[in-house]
Design a protein around this motif. Structure first.
Motif, PDB file in Angstrom:
ATOM      1  N   MET A  50       0.829  -1.207   0.000  1.00  0.00           N
ATOM      2  CA  MET A  50       0.000   0.000   0.000  1.00  0.00           C
ATOM      3  C   MET A  50       0.863   1.257   0.000  1.00  0.00           C
ATOM      4  SD  MET A  50      -2.841  -1.409   2.723  1.00  0.00           S
ATOM      5  CE  MET A  50      -3.451   0.233   3.095  1.00  0.00           C
TER       6      MET A  50
ATOM      7  N   LEU B  50       1.084   4.196  -2.849  1.00  0.00           N
ATOM      8  CA  LEU B  50       1.000   5.625  -2.536  1.00  0.00           C
ATOM      9  C   LEU B  50       2.209   6.374  -3.078  1.00  0.00           C
ATOM     10  CD1 LEU B  50      -0.310   8.011  -1.058  1.00  0.00           C
ATOM     11  CD2 LEU B  50       0.890   7.277   1.022  1.00  0.00           C
TER      12      LEU B  50
ATOM     13  N   CYS C 194      -5.525   4.214  -3.200  1.00  0.00           N
ATOM     14  CA  CYS C 194      -5.075   4.414  -1.816  1.00  0.00           C
ATOM     15  C   CYS C 194      -6.181   5.018  -0.955  1.00  0.00           C
ATOM     16  CB  CYS C 194      -3.849   5.332  -1.795  1.00  0.00           C
ATOM     17  SG  CYS C 194      -2.360   4.569  -2.469  1.00  0.00           S
TER      18      CYS C 194
END
Length: 249
Positions: free
Chosen positions: A120, A124, A181
């Protein structure tokens, strides 16, 4: 204009076929470059499979260690298969590193959701990188695809139409990844491991396909790339001819 000066129907048809052929060739080259850069169907499978295995096993028995080791094992197996077949391993290796970081995070914290955290954070970071590099005038997608198209950075100063297409594509990638995100990070805090895992698996392929499709659309309409490698070879050939010309004379 006399009848002799007017283009014949055959000439117009030939010109139309030539333009159609050029457009089709440009699209084919773009498709091949995107396939090479992002791994195609096989690369997508290698991206999805470890996370899918992790969340499936964890959903069944809640065993974080078994889930993490199974995900890492299948990642290593995918690399081994590519090595045996002598295929490119860059996509499989990137998957191994991502899974390995996830395993380390989860083992260190004891929280199964942390298996997903490195991926994740990477998403980002990539989303921000696409936006920032585009604002800086060097869109990231151009840096990625330039060498594959054999144009390197020629699009920055010599091919403004292509630079504009790369900027549009980078905006698309950045906004899509940041949108992803915006869904995942709240789930990281509020949802349980299974919910986060299944949503993450579901969001692996569709946003990626959308970004690749938009990139293809923008580049298919852009001017063709400048083959800087061919230019270098032509200059070297000309210099060699110039050096040998006096001796031949």
């Amino acid at each position: 204009m006399t009848s002799l000066d007017k283009p014949t129907t055959t000439d117009q048809d030939d010109h139309g076929r030539h333009d159609h052929h050029d457009a089709a060739a440009a699209k084919a080259v773009t498709e091949a470059a995107l396939f090479d850069a992002f791994g195609g169907v096989r690369g997508m499978v290698e991206t999805v499979l470890p996370g899918l295995l992790f969340v499936t096993i964890y959903t069944i028995n809640k065993d974080m260690h078994l889930s993490a080791l199974a995900a890492l094992g299948v990642s290593l197996l995918l690399v081994a298969v590519r090595l045996v077949r002598r295929d490119t391993v860059k996509h499989a290796f990137s998957g191994v590193f991502g899974v390995a970081f996830g395993v380390v995070f989860a083992m260190m914290t004891g929280n199964a959701k942390d298996f997903y955290l490195p991926g994740m954070l990477y998403t980002l970071g990539m989303g921000l990188a696409y936006i920032v590099t585009t604002l800086a005038g060097v869109p990231l997608i151009g840096l990625i695809l330039g060498p594959i198209f054999k144009e390197n950075l020629s699009w920055r100063t010599r091919n403004p139409g292509r630079k504009k297409a790369y900027a549009k594509a980078s905006w698309a990638w950045g906004l899509i990844l940041l949108g992803k995100c915006a869904v995942l990070f709240p789930l990281y805090w509020w949802a349980d491991t299974e919910q986060l895992g299944w949503v993450l698996v579901a969001l692996k392929i569709p946003p990626f396909l959308l970004a690749v499709y938009l990139t293809w659309v923008f580049l298919a309409k852009a001017p063709p790339p400048i083959d800087v490698f061919a230019e270098m070879e032509a200059r070297e050939a000309a210099e060699k001819a110039a050096r040998t010309a006096p001796h031949d004379a």
